[in-house]
Design an enzyme around this catalytic site. Structure first.
Site, PDB file in Angstrom:
ATOM      1  N   TYR A  55     -60.084 -49.495 -14.284  1.00  0.00           N
ATOM      2  CA  TYR A  55     -59.568 -50.030 -15.538  1.00  0.00           C
ATOM      3  C   TYR A  55     -59.257 -48.900 -16.523  1.00  0.00           C
ATOM      4  O   TYR A  55     -60.080 -48.002 -16.751  1.00  0.00           O
ATOM      5  CB  TYR A  55     -60.580 -50.988 -16.178  1.00  0.00           C
ATOM      6  CG  TYR A  55     -60.172 -51.439 -17.568  1.00  0.00           C
ATOM      7  CD1 TYR A  55     -59.132 -52.344 -17.744  1.00  0.00           C
ATOM      8  CD2 TYR A  55     -60.799 -50.927 -18.699  1.00  0.00           C
ATOM      9  CE1 TYR A  55     -58.736 -52.755 -19.006  1.00  0.00           C
ATOM     10  CE2 TYR A  55     -60.422 -51.328 -19.976  1.00  0.00           C
ATOM     11  CZ  TYR A  55     -59.395 -52.237 -20.125  1.00  0.00           C
ATOM     12  OH  TYR A  55     -58.996 -52.623 -21.377  1.00  0.00           O
ATOM     13  N   GLY A  88     -56.933 -54.597 -21.609  1.00  0.00           N
ATOM     14  CA  GLY A  88     -57.263 -55.919 -22.088  1.00  0.00           C
ATOM     15  C   GLY A  88     -56.723 -56.989 -21.173  1.00  0.00           C
ATOM     16  O   GLY A  88     -56.906 -56.938 -19.945  1.00  0.00           O
TER      17      GLY A  88
END
Length: 506
Positions: free
Chosen positions: A49, A56
């Site tokens: 990530y 998000g």
């Protein structure tokens, strides 16, 4: 000061308030470099990530290798969206120190140039422009930290030598180079609680000052009324098992140890009296704002000390996402950026400081109301009653300011609003909590300034200058150096500001 591992709040005071310069320990730089190299290798064939994904709710989008650096720049620039008043320089410096410290733990995978440039900005008093409004305190202080990251890449604005200037101009003047974004420098700088923690560290320091000032003023007012000593006694306060109460009472006894005004109850009221005496000339016990100081300031002290513990834990924690663990050779995704710990403590601290302010306002009212103190003229007026006004005007300011703090003390912690397409469905509002706490603290300095002037006026009226404790005498002399004893009415606001500045320097 050489930085390696654990930073205490007293270190923040030395660096932020006293401008002590910092150095980075070699072990720290090695730790950061190992984390960076591990992440660079580990992320080559994996989905991480914020390294090769969107952010998000757009984390499901894969980012190609050719765009990963641009991804970080896009994140920083798009989230540099704060507004409102700039944060004060001391708070920004504390934020930078907190961010540098957490990145130095080697859990974020940043290049060592990030911590080195943060060190230089701190040492050279280059203050990034960071706004009060923007952060919701989950995914960290994204917006405020984006403004910090913007400066580190050489963009945005800074305050430098008293002027607001372009970052690029100041970097050129100081011979500084922007960081080169490598893997996840943008997200690592922005994902964390360092703004709320930095503001919190400054708040805690100022709240500690306020607690000591309130204690000193409470001692002085007990002297003015020649209070009895038993409500401060070790025997009485030891019957309640609260550390803060016992500590406040002990410190008050120390402050008043050489006072000629505090009376012993046994010498005055525990003696024989005439049977026909129905009304005592002396008060049997004082109003709560004088008698219950240990019970009121005790919880303030306990709250402050726990807040300091939480802040130290947060500042010395990895509050990033994901967490890079070199020892396990793994990357963990989670929510260490969530600011609930700091948010709750800022709400608790502002409530405690508001109660301290309320105590000061009530003590002030006691001195100003001749009908309840029965020893001073109305409004401690040293001039002609009716013609002059004494401290009448400033009471309105104290009352108004205290009322504002009472309203502001409603908790921010429970005001979560989902945002970010509901990805951030519960947030801390920690930075808002810290900023509002700061406002309550500043209000307290204003009210205590008014109380301090009133106390020295009362000492002059009663002629107690040579009978107060040595601790109170120091306070009396310092206030009198700022504002002379007055009987004629005069414009008060310049003196209020000077006394406020003095109290904040104590």
């Amino acid at each position: 000061m050489k930085i390696n591992n654990f930073l205490e709040l007293k270190d923040f005071q030395k660096i932020v308030t006293e401008n002590e310069k910092i150095e980075l320990d070699d072990a720290l730089l090695t730790r950061v470099e190992e984390s960076f190299r591990f992440l660079k290798e580990f992320s080559k064939d994996k989905v991480i990530y914020g390294v090769n994904t969107g952010f998000g709710p757009m984390a499901q989008f894969k980012i190609g290798d050719a765009d990963t650096h641009q991804l970080q720049y896009n994140l920083i620039r798009s989230h540099s969206s704060g507004i409102g008043n700039p944060l004060p320089a001391d708070e920004v410096k504390a934020c930078m120190l907190a961010r540098m410290n957490t990145l130095s733990l080697g859990k974020s995978g940043v290049h060592h140039s990030v911590v080195e440039l943060l060190k230089e900005l701190i040492n050279r008093d280059v203050t990034p422009l960071i706004f009060e409004h923007g952060g919701v305190g989950a995914s960290g202080d994204l917006v405020q930290l984006a403004h910090l990251a913007l400066v580190l890449i050489g963009e945005g604005e800074v305050f430098y030598k008293g002027q607001r200037r372009q970052t690029s101009e100041v970097f050129e003047a100081e011979g500084l180079q922007p960081i080169a974004v490598e893997i996840r420098e943008g997200l690592a700088l922005m994902n964390g609680t360092s703004v709320m923690s930095g503001i919190g560290a400054v708040n805690a320091y100022k709240a500690s000052q306020l607690t000591e000032i309130s204690l000193k003023l409470s001692c002085a007012i007990n002297e003015i009324v020649q209070a009895y000593d038993d409500h401060l006694s070790e025997a009485l306060n030891a019957t309640k098992r609260h550390y803060g109460q016992q500590k406040i009472a002990e410190r008050m006894r120390d402050h008043l140890s050489d006072s000629k005004l505090i009376r012993k109850r046994a010498a005055h009221l525990y003696t024989r009296f005439e049977e026909q005496e129905k009304i005592f000339k002396d008060k049997v016990q004082e109003y709560y704002s004088l008698r219950c100081v240990p019970q009121i300031l005790g919880p303030v002290l306990d709250t402050l000390e726990y807040t300091e513990k939480v802040l130290e834990n947060e500042i010395n924690s990895a509050n990033d996402n994901p967490i890079i663990n070199v020892e396990d050779q793994h990357v963990y995704h989670g929510g260490n950026f969530h600011g609930d710990y700091v948010a709750l403590e800022m709400d608790k601290l502002k409530i405690a400081v508001t109660k301290l302010t309320m105590l000061a306002e009530r003590q002030l009212n006691y001195l100003l109301n001749a009908k309840i103190n029965e020893i001073l003229p109305p409004f401690v007026n040293l001039g002609r009653l009716g013609l002059n006004f004494g401290m009448q005007g400033v009471q309105f300011t104290a009352t108004s300011t205290t009322a504002e703090s009472q309203m502001l003390s409603n908790p921010m912690y429970i005001h979560s609003i989902p945002n970010n397409n509901d990805n951030q469905d519960i947030v801390s509002m920690g930075t808002n909590a810290a900023v509002i706490c700061r406002k309550v603290i500043e209000n307290a300095f204003e009210v205590l300034s008014i109380e301090a002037i009133t106390i020295v006026q009362a000492i002059d009226y009663l002629g107690f200058q040579d009978q107060v404790s040595s601790s109170t005498k120091v306070l009396y002399d310092e206030i009198r150096n700022i504002i002379p004893a007055f009987s004629d009415d005069m414009v008060m606001y310049p003196y209020l500001e000077e006394v406020r500045r003095y109290l904040k320097s104590m």
